[in-house]
Design a protein around this motif. Structure first.
Motif: not given
Length: 197
Positions: A47, A105, A108, A111-112, A131, A133-134, A137
């Protein structure tokens, strides 16, 4: 004439193996967290790190990692958990350098890496956020069995999520899962137990 019962070779081997496994388990320290038995490799992360670069658990081999999932807009659970982890790290004294808190996180959209860095610094400057990409994560959550669900509230939203913290030993093995609401001393006890191995 009496005949002695003969133990099949496979049964003797199985008994010896079971005895060895029991001895190995007995050598493991008792944790206050729920334990993974047997321990297994902690799923790797790839990540964006709040410190810059890529967040990878392999980079913390040799340390005990406390891994949690949450988000910076969380009203209660996340700040409580992070405050407990910060207190535990302080109570570890010189051993604190052998521990790494990683917080991934579940939000996303907001939350950068920069936002996570600023947020986590308020608890402990050594904490590292993750963090991405969706999809990245979602894969990380799936690997750890973490639930996260977006809930709309008027013009904004919150995220309901699992709140346990995973304990990963210095060899990268998943050893325990501490439920929400535990005290700093519970973490101190378990971290010291894992460092003593």
């Amino acid at each position: 004439m009496k005949h002695r019962a003969r133990i099949p070779a496979w049964l003797a081997t199985a008994a010896a193996l079971l005895s060895a496994l029991c001895a190995l388990a007995a050598d493991r320290p008792t944790l206050k967290a729920g334990v993974f038995e047997p321990p297994r490799a902690a799923p790797e992360l790839s990540l964006d790190a709040s410190t810059g670069g890529t967040l990878s658990l392999a980079g913390y081999r040799g340390k005990v990692v406390l891994l949690g999932f949450g988000f910076t807009s969380c009203p209660e659970v996340c700040p409580t958990t992070l405050a407990v982890l910060a207190q535990a790290r302080k109570r570890l004294g010189p051993q604190a350098d052998q521990v790494q808190v990683v917080y991934v996180t579940v939000d996303p959209e907001r939350d950068s890496a920069d936002r996570m860095r600023a947020y986590l610094k308020g608890f402990d400057p050594t904490f590292v956020g993750g963090t991405g990409t969706p999809a990245q994560l979602a894969a990380a959550r799936k690997n750890y069995g973490v639930m996260a669900e977006r809930k709309n509230i008027g013009n904004t939203y919150t995220v309901g999520h699992s709140s346990s913290v995973y304990l990963i030993d210095r060899q990268g093995l998943l050893r325990g899962m501490m439920p929400y609401g535990r005290l700093p001393d519970d973490y101190v006890h378990d971290v010291r137990a894992l460092l003593s191995e």
